[in-house]
Design a protein around this motif. Structure first.
Motif, PDB file in Angstrom:
ATOM      1  N   GLU A  73      28.370 -42.151  23.608  1.00 40.36           N
ATOM      2  CA  GLU A  73      29.762 -42.009  23.203  1.00 40.36           C
ATOM      3  C   GLU A  73      30.267 -42.057  21.918  1.00 40.36           C
ATOM      4  O   GLU A  73      31.038 -42.817  21.479  1.00 40.36           O
ATOM      5  CB  GLU A  73      30.350 -43.481  23.896  1.00 40.36           C
ATOM      6  CG  GLU A  73      30.063 -43.330  25.552  1.00 40.36           C
ATOM      7  CD  GLU A  73      30.579 -44.565  26.006  1.00 40.36           C
ATOM      8  OE1 GLU A  73      30.813 -45.519  25.453  1.00 40.36           O
ATOM      9  OE2 GLU A  73      30.624 -44.306  27.383  1.00 40.36           O
ATOM     10  N   ASN A  94      24.373 -33.745  25.303  1.00 38.95           N
ATOM     11  CA  ASN A  94      24.080 -34.702  26.083  1.00 38.95           C
ATOM     12  C   ASN A  94      23.866 -36.245  25.507  1.00 38.95           C
ATOM     13  O   ASN A  94      24.355 -37.224  26.007  1.00 38.95           O
ATOM     14  CB  ASN A  94      22.799 -34.280  26.945  1.00 38.95           C
ATOM     15  CG  ASN A  94      23.131 -33.059  27.559  1.00 38.95           C
ATOM     16  OD1 ASN A  94      24.288 -33.057  28.012  1.00 38.95           O
ATOM     17  ND2 ASN A  94      22.083 -32.423  28.238  1.00 38.95           N
ATOM     18  N   ALA A 103      27.240 -37.799  24.582  1.00 36.47           N
ATOM     19  CA  ALA A 103      27.991 -38.191  25.608  1.00 36.47           C
ATOM     20  C   ALA A 103      27.453 -39.399  26.363  1.00 36.47           C
ATOM     21  O   ALA A 103      28.100 -40.392  26.647  1.00 36.47           O
ATOM     22  CB  ALA A 103      27.954 -36.931  26.716  1.00 36.47           C
ATOM     23  N   LYS A 104      25.808 -39.724  26.126  1.00 38.73           N
ATOM     24  CA  LYS A 104      25.510 -40.662  26.528  1.00 38.73           C
ATOM     25  C   LYS A 104      25.855 -41.934  25.710  1.00 38.73           C
ATOM     26  O   LYS A 104      25.747 -43.047  26.198  1.00 38.73           O
ATOM     27  CB  LYS A 104      23.962 -40.673  26.561  1.00 38.73           C
ATOM     28  CG  LYS A 104      23.157 -41.617  27.296  1.00 38.73           C
ATOM     29  CD  LYS A 104      21.562 -41.373  27.186  1.00 38.73           C
ATOM     30  CE  LYS A 104      21.388 -40.519  28.330  1.00 38.73           C
ATOM     31  NZ  LYS A 104      19.536 -40.458  28.312  1.00 38.73           N
TER      32      LYS A 104
END
Length: 134
Positions: free
Chosen positions: A80, A74, A77-78
């Motif tokens: 990048e 997570n 993904a946040k």
């Protein structure tokens, strides 16, 4: 919303931007057993915590390991980008009691003893080390 509240809300939102969390709900083990595993990794560097959980002989460690991998994913993904070793740490991990299944067990002289099958909710937050020092 007043200006002062808006500024405080924006500051909280900005602080949460670097933090990434993952939740695991209704795990069918007692919260007491899960807290033993959570205490092992609290405040630890994330990839070191993965190693500790992988070689722990507790049954709950496998579930927390999978949850920690999810929290790291997570964060990636946040932000990048991939997390580097030594960059992330477990800022907070806590275990709350979940729903309880209540059963009756036959007991002597016509009585019934209550059996409580407990479950728990685990929440883990992963943060960067440079935010910890500020």
């Amino acid at each position: 919303m007043g200006k002062r509240k808006r500024i405080a809300a924006d500051a909280r939102k900005e602080a949460k931007q670097a933090v990434s969390l993952a939740k695991l709900n209704n795990v069918p083990t007692s919260p007491r057993k899960m807290r033993l595993v959570a205490d092992m990794v609290r405040g630890m560097e994330a990839f070191r915590a993965l190693g500790v959980l992988k070689f722990s002989n507790k049954e709950a460690a496998a579930r927390v390991e999978k949850l920690l991998l999810s929290a790291i994913a997570n964060w990636e993904a946040k932000n990048e980008r991939k997390a580097e070793s030594g960059e992330l740490y477990v800022s907070s991990i806590y275990v709350d009691g979940g729903a309880m299944l209540k059963r009756m067990r036959p007991a002597p002289q016509g009585r019934g003893y209550r059996i409580r099958k407990r479950s728990n909710h685990v929440t883990i937050e992963v943060d960067t080390l440079n935010n910890k020092q500020n």
